[in-house]
Design a protein around this motif. Structure first.
Motif, short mmCIF file in Angstrom:
data_model
loop_
_atom_site.label_atom_id
_atom_site.label_comp_id
_atom_site.label_asym_id
_atom_site.label_seq_id
_atom_site.Cartn_x
_atom_site.Cartn_y
_atom_site.Cartn_z
N SER A 54 4.84 0.29 6.34
CA SER A 54 3.86 1.33 6.08
C SER A 54 4.35 2.20 4.92
CB SER A 54 3.60 2.17 7.32
OG SER A 54 4.64 3.09 7.52
N ALA A 55 5.67 2.43 4.87
CA ALA A 55 6.20 3.19 3.73
C ALA A 55 5.91 2.44 2.44
CB ALA A 55 7.70 3.40 3.90
N GLY A 56 6.08 1.11 2.47
CA GLY A 56 5.79 0.30 1.30
C GLY A 56 4.34 0.40 0.89
N LEU A 57 3.44 0.30 1.87
CA LEU A 57 2.01 0.40 1.56
C LEU A 57 1.68 1.77 0.98
CD1 LEU A 57 0.23 -1.34 4.58
CD2 LEU A 57 0.43 -2.16 2.24
N SER A 58 2.24 2.82 1.57
CA SER A 58 1.97 4.16 1.05
C SER A 58 2.51 4.31 -0.36
CB SER A 58 2.61 5.22 1.95
OG SER A 58 2.03 5.18 3.22
N PHE A 59 3.67 3.69 -0.60
CA PHE A 59 4.26 3.75 -1.93
C PHE A 59 3.32 3.12 -2.95
CE2 PHE A 59 6.94 1.92 -5.30
CZ PHE A 59 7.61 3.05 -5.71
N ALA B 232 -3.81 1.18 7.19
CA ALA B 232 -2.48 0.60 7.02
C ALA B 232 -1.92 0.21 8.38
CB ALA B 232 -1.55 1.59 6.34
N MET B 233 -2.10 1.08 9.36
CA MET B 233 -1.63 0.78 10.71
C MET B 233 -2.27 -0.48 11.25
SD MET B 233 -1.03 4.20 12.99
CE MET B 233 -2.56 4.94 12.77
N GLY C 298 -10.00 -0.54 2.70
CA GLY C 298 -9.92 0.72 1.98
C GLY C 298 -8.60 1.39 2.32
N PRO C 299 -7.95 2.00 1.30
CA PRO C 299 -6.64 2.58 1.54
C PRO C 299 -6.71 3.83 2.42
CG PRO C 299 -7.34 2.94 -0.73
CD PRO C 299 -8.39 2.14 -0.08
N SER C 300 -6.00 3.79 3.54
CA SER C 300 -5.84 4.98 4.38
C SER C 300 -4.74 4.68 5.37
CB SER C 300 -7.13 5.32 5.12
OG SER C 300 -7.25 4.53 6.28
N LEU C 301 -4.23 5.73 5.98
CA LEU C 301 -3.14 5.56 6.93
C LEU C 301 -3.56 4.71 8.12
CD1 LEU C 301 -0.25 6.40 7.14
CD2 LEU C 301 -0.95 8.41 8.42
N LEU D 10 -0.38 -10.19 3.30
CA LEU D 10 -1.45 -10.14 4.28
C LEU D 10 -1.88 -8.70 4.52
CD1 LEU D 10 -2.99 -12.20 5.95
CD2 LEU D 10 -1.42 -11.78 7.81
N THR D 11 -0.87 -7.82 4.70
CA THR D 11 -1.24 -6.41 4.93
C THR D 11 -1.92 -5.85 3.70
OG1 THR D 11 0.94 -5.71 4.21
CG2 THR D 11 0.63 -5.94 6.55
N ILE D 12 -1.44 -6.23 2.52
CA ILE D 12 -2.06 -5.70 1.31
C ILE D 12 -3.51 -6.13 1.21
CG2 ILE D 12 -2.04 -5.88 -1.21
CD1 ILE D 12 1.01 -5.83 -1.04
#
Lengths: 294, 338, 333
Positions: free
Chosen positions: A228-233, A158-159, A152-155, A143-145
């Motif tokens: 969030s670490a996973g998403l950033s990864f 992601a939050m 669009g990818p950004s911090l 779902l988060t992905i």
């Protein structure tokens, strides 16, 4: 508080719920360890500019991949010659923010949905619960992905994504405890005194439903940091050169053959921070929710 | 029980329908034009209009939804933008890799997790219990992808014992039969008389299995322990002991079967989550499964592929939950005999 | 009376304590009792007086730790049970010493059929095949008068009524080649009054059919009257009076026994009961009992001496003893 006035309890000097929780917490070694870890990371986050030895973004190519405890680099330097310790300290700032903000988002919507749905009941409740079930039928990492890849990818995104994907869980927890409380005498008394719906929902019932929500939120912060670490990864969260722990692991993975510390340390930081919230959350649950105790 | 299962099956349809609708809406209502995002900044208006027509984005939302729904029902997930392949085909090709990994990770997590949970419970408040539960807490606090990298670093780079990624030694020029490599390995052993394929498949599975299985393992251990502790206090355990049933049997049959009920639910949930956790593990270990494919599709902005992959995994997740629910009612006579 | 028969079980000076987080609880202090073959001994007292702990010490069902035997012996057919290893005691359980519990709903395993649970006892101790064990189980169901036994063995506990479940429990306790001692821990407390009577009748009936001894734990003097040959009255971990059932009801000599009888609704065996009386006060905290008589704070006859030392045994008759400094002041009526 409203409820104590209407219940007409003689004012004896009794410990407040907060004092009582603290009293039990102090005796719970795990919870205290967790609290210590959390405090450490929070202080690191707040005082990052003061405590970090160098600028986390300053590159010093000539000193790239410096091992630990060498040339004044306590935790070594990364592939671009940036000081690992400083990056880890600033990373705490990012991870703590992510944890708090995304849980804040989940809490805000989760509480509104959970309280109104339990309070009004009926068809409204049924529809809301059905929607929540569908959202829970979604593995939340996916779902988060989905949400991030759309926004669009950004911090920040992601939050938001992590926050939204957890709303159903909080709504459920809140709804269950509101359902258990809403027929209580103090609520009926307040109603008889002519309190409006809003007042009843958020000022009378909600404060008495907070325990399970607080436990969920504490554990939720740790989970948000992990996610969030996973998403950033995956490249869906923080973008370079942000010193985000997950991103630091991702951008250093090709160096595992010759610089173990730049992969290992950010992971240990994540592990420690999440462990802190889990220890504290488990301890809180034991104290606030004796049913879950064993 | 049949009534119970039918009821669950009936609930399945609206849930799946909801999941599919949700995925559709998220893509359709997302800010920005998917066609523009897919083609990137430099695309001109004509290219965008063409892609919009191709994807049906120029039609009204309701019509798009109707078309989309009718395709999904026929298991037609459209074509991948990046490869031009049928998405259903791409998924079918990669699913065995994902399911093979998830399956072994789950077996590892269940067997070890339940054993540790039971041991912790019967040795409550000893150092065995403290160590196991401390370890389990560390396990749930760990980022999977990091654990994967550390495992690679230790076992592949430093000790040079295991491969860093992939499913099979590439020098073997291996042609899959079932696409489940362990099974293929066994088949080839029978056919060609060499166990090297099987051995290679196992070697490649080892690290990803541990990485992917660790979190569910920790959660299963914690659940088993608390469930066992509760069951061991029950009167019927005393009864079994008073009747002279051997302690091992009391624990592993009389107590465990009761303690299993909540554990089954957790195992099912974890198995479902494993599929999505696989996106990280597969990426770390270059494991050619659905997770890594979704990851690549996201990078390539291949929306139809992402959409298809997510619908597929969510559906699978829902089906696993259903299977667990049925299993639960089989184990629990109170539901079975209703 | 079974006076001449040989002694089956003999508890000698048993003390048992629990080391809890809030201090050491001396649950059982210096208890001795003998059970003869074919005899029913009832252990009477309020909940928490240590009667269940005493009974569970016999087949080592008390959780250890935190429980601990401080001293004493439990002699059973010539061996001290307290010296046995776990696998040795496991062999005795269910063969020579069996047990039935208070709450048949929770005492039977909910995920197995009652038949399977009982058959498992046969299979554990007598190396039977599953089929043989099932047949023996059906026989037992007939013995304990469960209707339609062939069908009932395949029922799960939740499908049976409370009385049927307790019958199944009794059947399980009888699943042995040579039932010696049956420990019945409040076997009828959870049942309706009518069912209670049926179960007690069944136990009495079985006792005569199979020469077994029963250690019956209860707080109900009505059950005592129905079942007992001899009675041991316990209070706060101590034995305070022991007598044959007639002496207990006719000439109780301990103030606590008298109190128990006074709290019993009018009973033909105890003619002098006038009105229902509760014993005033509550059981003292088991962690803080001193050297004196634990009943002192609730006792109408207490003297200064009672707070200082626990009385020694006074033998009143062939089978009647009391532990009270002022027993001579206690007169019924």
């Amino acid at each position: 508080m409203k409820s104590s006035e209407t219940m007409d309890i003689p004012r004896i000097k009794e410990p407040t719920p907060l004092q009582e929780t603290w009293y039990h917490l102090k005796k719970n070694k795990g919870a205290m360890t967790g609290l210590g870890i959390i405090t450490m990371f929070v202080l690191m986050a707040i005082f990052a500019p003061i405590v970090s030895p160098r600028d986390p973004l300053a590159q010093q190519i000539s000193e790239r991949l410096t091992p630990m405890f060498t040339n004044g680099y306590i935790f070594g330097s990364d592939d671009l010659g940036r000081d690992m310790l400083s990056r880890l300290i600033y990373g705490a700032r990012i991870s703590m923010t992510i944890g708090v903000v995304s849980v804040g988002i989940s809490l805000f919507f989760g509480i509104i949905i959970g309280v109104t749905s339990a309070y009004y009941g009926g068809t409204f409740d049924k529809i809301v619960m059905r929607l929540i079930d569908i959202m829970l039928a979604f593995p939340y990492i996916l779902l988060t992905i989905v949400i991030v890849s759309l926004l669009g990818p950004s911090l920040t995104n992601a939050m938001v994504a992590i926050g939204i994907s957890q709303v159903p869980r909080y709504a459920r927890v809140v709804r269950a405890s509101v359902l258990a409380e809403k027929e209580s005498d103090y609520v009926l008394a307040e109603k008889a005194l002519g309190a409006g719906n809003f007042e009843l929902m958020f000022l009378t019932i909600l404060p008495n439903c907070l325990s399970p929500t607080i436990v969920q939120a504490t554990l939720g912060v740790g989970e948000a940091i992990l996610n969030s670490a996973g998403l950033s990864f995956l490249g869906l969260g923080a973008q370079p050169p942000t010193p985000e722990w997950g991103l630091m692991i991702a951008s250093s993975k090709q160096f595992i053959t010759n610089a173990w510390w730049i992969v290992t340390l950010p992971g240990l930081a994540i592990l420690l921070a999440v462990l802190g919230f889990n220890l504290f959350g488990d301890g809180l649950r034991d104290i606030l929710d004796p049913k879950m105790r064993n | 029980m049949i009534k119970h299962i039918l009821k669950r099956l009936a609930l399945l349809i609206p849930t799946l329908f909801g999941v599919i609708t949700l995925v559709f809406l998220m893509i359709a209502l997302a800010p920005g034009d998917p066609a523009r995002i897919m083609l990137g900044e430099r695309a001109n208006a004509e290219q965008i209009a063409q892609l919009r027509a191709e994807l049906g984005l120029d039609k009204p939302l309701i019509q798009q939804y109707g078309l989309y729904l009718s395709r999904v029902v026929r298991l037609d997930l459209g074509k991948s933008i990046a490869t031009g392949q049928q998405i259903a085909r791409e998924i079918a090709d990669r699913f065995p890799a994902t399911i093979e990994l998830a399956w072994y990770a789950m077996i590892f997590a269940t067997v070890v997790g339940m054993f540790l949970g039971v041991t912790s419970a019967i040795r409550r408040n000893t150092w065995v219990d403290y160590t196991t539960m401390g370890g389990a807490l560390v396990g749930v606090s760990m980022p999977v992808f990091w654990l994967g990298l550390v495992l690679i670093m230790v076992f592949s780079v430093w000790l040079n014992l295991l491969p860093t990624g992939g499913r099979m030694n590439i020098r073997y020029y291996f042609t899959p039969i079932t696409n489940f490599y362990v099974i293929d390995g066994i088949l080839l052993w029978i056919r060609e008389g060499t166990p090297k394929y099987l051995w290679s498949a196992i070697q490649h599975l080892l690290l990803p299995t541990i990485a992917l299985g660790t979190i569910p393992l920790a959660i299963i251990a914690r659940t088993t322990r608390s469930s066992m502790l509760e069951v061991l206090q029950q009167d019927y355990i005393k009864t079994a002991r008073s009747a002279g049933i051997r302690e091992k049997r009391v624990i592993y049959r009389y107590a465990l079967k009761n303690a299993l009920l909540p554990v089954i639910t957790v195992i099912g949930l974890q198995f479902g989550l494993l599929l999505s956790g696989a996106i990280l593990t597969e990426t770390v270990f270059s494991w050619p499964g659905i997770g890594r494919w979704i990851y690549i599709s996201i990078g390539a902005r291949d929306y139809p592929a992402v959409q298809g992959g997510i619908i597929f995994i969510s559906t699978f997740f829902v089906l696993i939950n259903l299977a667990v629910d049925i299993l639960y009612s089989v184990v629990n006579p109170k539901i079975r005999l209703q | 009376m079974a006076e001449k028969k040989e002694i089956l079980l003999s508890i000698q000076n048993l003390s048992f304590s629990f080391d809890t987080q809030r201090g050491v609880v001396n649950a059982v202090r210096d208890i001795s009792l003998d059970i003869r073959k074919g005899e029913t001994l009832t252990l009477v007292g309020e909940s928490g007086c240590g009667k269940s702990v005493t009974a569970h010490a016999i087949n080592q069902l008390n959780p250890m730790p935190p429980g601990k035997v401080d001293h004493g012996k439990i002699m059973f057919r010539g061996t001290d049970l307290l010296t046995l290893k776990r696998h040795e005691i496991e062999k005795l359980r269910g063969t020579q010493i069996s047990m039935i519990f208070q709450e048949p709903m929770t005492a039977l395993n909910p995920v197995f059929t009652v038949g399977a649970q009982i058959a498992d006892v046969f299979m554990t101790h007598q190396h039977m095949t599953k089929q043989e064990a099932m047949e023996r189980t059906i026989d037992l169901f007939k013995l304990v008068k469960i209707p339609a036994p062939e069908r009932r063995v395949n029922s799960y506990p939740h499908q049976l009524s409370g009385g049927m479940r307790q019958r199944a429990m009794i059947a399980m306790a009888l699943a042995s080649p040579e039932p010696g001692l049956m420990i019945a821990d409040e076997p009828t407390t959870a049942l309706d009054v009518t069912i209670q009577a049926q179960i007690l009748d069944l136990l009495n009936d079985l006792k005569h059919k199979i020469e077994m001894s029963i250690l019956l734990i209860t707080h109900d003097m009505g059950v005592v009257a129905e079942m007992a040959d001899r009675v041991v009255v316990m209070y706060a971990g101590r034995k305070v009076e022991e007598a044959d059932v007639f002496s207990i009801f006719e000439t109780p000599r301990h103030p606590y026994t008298l109190g128990l009888l006074n709290s019993l609704p009018s009973n033909t065996k105890y003619k002098n009961a006038r009105r229902l009386e509760a014993i005033t006060g509550t059981v003292p905290d088991m962690r803080t009992i001193g050297a004196g008589c634990p009943f002192e704070n609730r006792c109408a006859y207490a003297s200064e001496k009672c707070g200082q030392e626990f009385p020694t045994e006074t033998v009143l008759g062939e089978s009647h003893s009391v532990w009270c400094h002022n027993y001579h002041m206690v007169k019924e009526g």
